[in-house]
Design a protein around this motif. Sequence first.
Motif, PDB file in Angstrom:
ATOM      1  N   GLY A  59       0.786  -1.235   0.000  1.00 51.15           N
ATOM      2  CA  GLY A  59       0.000   0.000   0.000  1.00 51.15           C
ATOM      3  C   GLY A  59       0.809   1.271   0.000  1.00 51.15           C
ATOM      4  N   GLY A  60       2.069   1.208   0.454  1.00 48.97           N
ATOM      5  CA  GLY A  60       2.916   2.387   0.434  1.00 48.97           C
ATOM      6  C   GLY A  60       2.329   3.528   1.246  1.00 48.97           C
ATOM      7  N   THR A  61       2.159   4.679   0.601  1.00 44.24           N
ATOM      8  CA  THR A  61       1.600   5.858   1.256  1.00 44.24           C
ATOM      9  C   THR A  61       0.290   5.560   1.959  1.00 44.24           C
ATOM     10  OG1 THR A  61       2.623   7.354  -0.336  1.00 44.24           O
ATOM     11  CG2 THR A  61       0.705   8.185   0.841  1.00 44.24           C
ATOM     12  N   TRP A  62      -0.535   4.740   1.319  1.00 51.74           N
ATOM     13  CA  TRP A  62      -1.882   4.514   1.825  1.00 51.74           C
ATOM     14  C   TRP A  62      -1.904   3.525   2.979  1.00 51.74           C
ATOM     15  CZ3 TRP A  62      -4.369   8.428   0.337  1.00 51.74           C
ATOM     16  CH2 TRP A  62      -4.046   9.026  -0.884  1.00 51.74           C
ATOM     17  N   ASP A  63      -0.807   2.832   3.196  1.00 51.40           N
ATOM     18  CA  ASP A  63      -0.669   2.018   4.399  1.00 51.40           C
ATOM     19  C   ASP A  63      -0.003   2.822   5.512  1.00 51.40           C
ATOM     20  OD1 ASP A  63      -0.570  -0.610   5.890  1.00 51.40           O
ATOM     21  OD2 ASP A  63       1.575  -0.145   5.787  1.00 51.40           O
ATOM     22  N   LEU A  64       0.848   3.771   5.131  1.00 49.94           N
ATOM     23  CA  LEU A  64       1.580   4.570   6.119  1.00 49.94           C
ATOM     24  C   LEU A  64       0.682   5.564   6.831  1.00 49.94           C
ATOM     25  CD1 LEU A  64       4.282   5.641   7.374  1.00 49.94           C
ATOM     26  CD2 LEU A  64       4.396   7.197   5.416  1.00 49.94           C
ATOM     27  N   PHE A  65      -0.071   6.358   6.065  1.00 49.34           N
ATOM     28  CA  PHE A  65      -0.844   7.432   6.660  1.00 49.34           C
ATOM     29  C   PHE A  65      -2.142   6.895   7.264  1.00 49.34           C
ATOM     30  CE2 PHE A  65       1.489  10.262   3.543  1.00 49.34           C
ATOM     31  CZ  PHE A  65       2.283  10.831   4.525  1.00 49.34           C
ATOM     32  N   ARG A  66      -2.334   7.165   8.553  1.00 55.56           N
ATOM     33  CA  ARG A  66      -3.507   6.667   9.268  1.00 55.56           C
ATOM     34  C   ARG A  66      -4.252   7.790   9.996  1.00 55.56           C
ATOM     35  NH1 ARG A  66      -3.023   1.031   9.980  1.00 55.56           N
ATOM     36  NH2 ARG A  66      -1.706   0.252   8.273  1.00 55.56           N
ATOM     37  N   TYR A  67      -3.987   9.028   9.642  1.00 53.61           N
ATOM     38  CA  TYR A  67      -4.643  10.128  10.350  1.00 53.61           C
ATOM     39  C   TYR A  67      -6.121  10.224   9.947  1.00 53.61           C
ATOM     40  CZ  TYR A  67      -3.537  12.719   6.007  1.00 53.61           C
ATOM     41  OH  TYR A  67      -3.411  13.128   4.701  1.00 53.61           O
ATOM     42  N   PHE A 152      18.331  -4.908 -13.658  1.00 48.14           N
ATOM     43  CA  PHE A 152      17.672  -3.607 -13.764  1.00 48.14           C
ATOM     44  C   PHE A 152      17.036  -3.293 -12.418  1.00 48.14           C
ATOM     45  CE2 PHE A 152      14.859  -0.238 -14.944  1.00 48.14           C
ATOM     46  CZ  PHE A 152      15.400   0.326 -16.097  1.00 48.14           C
ATOM     47  N   LEU A 153      17.225  -2.047 -11.966  1.00 46.50           N
ATOM     48  CA  LEU A 153      16.711  -1.612 -10.678  1.00 46.50           C
ATOM     49  C   LEU A 153      15.630  -0.554 -10.906  1.00 46.50           C
ATOM     50  CD1 LEU A 153      16.836  -1.669  -7.591  1.00 46.50           C
ATOM     51  CD2 LEU A 153      18.748  -0.047  -7.707  1.00 46.50           C
ATOM     52  N   PHE A 154      14.426  -0.824 -10.427  1.00 48.25           N
ATOM     53  CA  PHE A 154      13.283   0.052 -10.653  1.00 48.25           C
ATOM     54  C   PHE A 154      12.797   0.558  -9.296  1.00 48.25           C
ATOM     55  CE2 PHE A 154       9.130   0.345 -13.395  1.00 48.25           C
ATOM     56  CZ  PHE A 154       9.148   1.717 -13.238  1.00 48.25           C
ATOM     57  N   MET A 155      13.035   1.834  -9.034  1.00 45.62           N
ATOM     58  CA  MET A 155      12.650   2.435  -7.764  1.00 45.62           C
ATOM     59  C   MET A 155      11.195   2.901  -7.823  1.00 45.62           C
ATOM     60  SD  MET A 155      15.310   2.099  -5.920  1.00 45.62           S
ATOM     61  CE  MET A 155      14.708   3.068  -4.537  1.00 45.62           C
ATOM     62  N   CYS A 156      10.381   2.341  -6.953  1.00 51.17           N
ATOM     63  CA  CYS A 156       8.960   2.707  -6.877  1.00 51.17           C
ATOM     64  C   CYS A 156       8.611   3.050  -5.433  1.00 51.17           C
ATOM     65  CB  CYS A 156       8.091   1.557  -7.370  1.00 51.17           C
ATOM     66  SG  CYS A 156       8.353   1.123  -9.109  1.00 51.17           S
ATOM     67  N   SER A 157       9.515   3.759  -4.793  1.00 51.42           N
ATOM     68  CA  SER A 157       9.412   4.019  -3.362  1.00 51.42           C
ATOM     69  C   SER A 157       8.932   5.418  -3.039  1.00 51.42           C
ATOM     70  CB  SER A 157      10.783   3.792  -2.707  1.00 51.42           C
ATOM     71  OG  SER A 157      11.794   4.515  -3.398  1.00 51.42           O
ATOM     72  N   GLY A 158       8.426   6.152  -4.034  1.00 46.89           N
ATOM     73  CA  GLY A 158       7.968   7.509  -3.767  1.00 46.89           C
ATOM     74  C   GLY A 158       9.122   8.471  -3.639  1.00 46.89           C
ATOM     75  N   TYR A 159       8.844   9.624  -3.059  1.00 43.49           N
ATOM     76  CA  TYR A 159       9.896  10.639  -3.028  1.00 43.49           C
ATOM     77  C   TYR A 159      10.029  11.330  -1.675  1.00 43.49           C
ATOM     78  CZ  TYR A 159       5.950  13.861  -3.675  1.00 43.49           C
ATOM     79  OH  TYR A 159       4.770  14.544  -3.536  1.00 43.49           O
ATOM     80  N   TYR A 160       9.386  10.801  -0.637  1.00 48.78           N
ATOM     81  CA  TYR A 160       9.552  11.459   0.654  1.00 48.78           C
ATOM     82  C   TYR A 160      10.010  10.477   1.727  1.00 48.78           C
ATOM     83  CZ  TYR A 160       4.843   9.701   1.678  1.00 48.78           C
ATOM     84  OH  TYR A 160       3.753   8.896   1.871  1.00 48.78           O
TER      85      TYR A 160
END
Length: 508
Positions: A59-67, A152-160
């Motif tokens: 989920g990335g961002t959507w698993d991290l933010f719980r406010y 090949f390295l594919f970064m899909c980790s967002g930017y913050y």
Amino acid sequence: MTGGTGTVPVQEGRTAIPDEHVDVLIVGAGLSGIAAAWHLKARHKRKAYAILERRGAIGGTWDLFRYPGVRSDSDMHTLGYSFRPWPNEVSISDGASIAAYVADTAAAAGIDRHIRFRHKVVRAAWSSARALWNVDALRGPQGVPVRFTCRFLFMCSGYYDYDAGHLPHWPDMDRFAGTRVHPQHWPTDLAYGGKRVVVIGSGATAVTLVPALAETAAHVTMLQRSPTYIVARPARDPTAARLYRRLPKRLAHRLVRWKNLLLGMYFYNYARRHPERTKAGLIAMAHQQIGPDFDAATHLTPSYAPWDQRLCLVPDGDLFAAIRAGKASIVTDEIERFIPTGLALRSGRTLEADVIVTATGLKLGLMGSMEVAVDGQRVDFGQTMAYKGMMFSGVPNFALAMGYVNASWTLKAELSARYVCRLLAHMDAKGFAAATPRWRGAVVDGPTAFALTSGYIKRAAGLLPKQGDTAPWRVHQNYARDLVAMRLGAIDDGAVEFTPARAPAGIA
């Protein structure tokens, strides 16, 4: 420093046998990472891949933010995947539903079996001699060192930065006797019902929090140093509702998606061509929503042009409704200092608070804050040029999934994933081991690849890749243009150096 690559020497990591070798290694199991894996599976069925995810869930961002109230800041028919329609006509969705949608997508495609959870990537080192990335990670709560290798390295980790948000320092912060919390680390047991809450900030997080907190708080005050553009839109797309009732689901999805895409591009281009007219219109609409007695000149009039920063969407005008009902208010002022009972402002006013929420923004953590090196030289991404908004000068077999600033993140992330698949197919067909964008000349001291003036961008400007004036080095905030360029444009366009494969070598 050559070819637009900023590098400094670093010590090579360990050379032990890797724990796992794959053709493509994806970092991040959020919206972008699952999209990358789906397109890779669809177009390169025989390539081995893995996804490294530092958290314990998809989920990335959507698993991290719980406010409270966390939700999408763009419509779900474009934030959702092209290959898996968003399941209903809800346009602005809550974070938990988005996280579930991403997880369900991964499970349906069998992608979840390729995810290595609780792996924090700390370093990636490219070896030209082996045409190979060595990727070091820390696994589990004990931080056990592990190594992966990939072509090949594919970064899909967002930017913050996932570890901490941006928190300015104000005098006497420790004197506040109440509770202070940052939305990025919202306590599950925080009690705010019946209490006075001050939310510091005016961005997307603040305008989301205020109406959600106002449902049970005694009163919520949004304290902003300067206003932002706030736009009300329906939580449910009425056009989508009609089309989903009358047409097959996939056809309805495509039509709604393109309707929203074209409207978004039209509005963005109109706003950039006619900033003052657009500014007046946005402020007038907000003023109409909030009522004639509200001081729109002070609280709703930004100092910048529309789309210099992202607009803040409020579904069904919930923020305005909370203010009209007297449950919330906006104060435009600056903090002088914290006091035991709240905040003392520059104007001399005092804001009483039991809870202070510092919705003060993000900290950028490009590439997941990991160290990247090419042949023993650390890459300084602030001294690289962005190629097609996703690869970087002097860095081989490496891509970053980035979204648009004026449209849904997933649109550009999917285009990037499909381009990586095209690039891999071209390399396989021609027998190439490496593809390296090459900028000929000095790095342009100009705009970064992030076309915003937001505070979090300005604070990290020296760390961000630069962009040029012309394609493929210019980052376009235009989906239609990128769609043509990335799906139909030549792979071998003269800006990428392709290296032939050598005789087989070991992978460690």
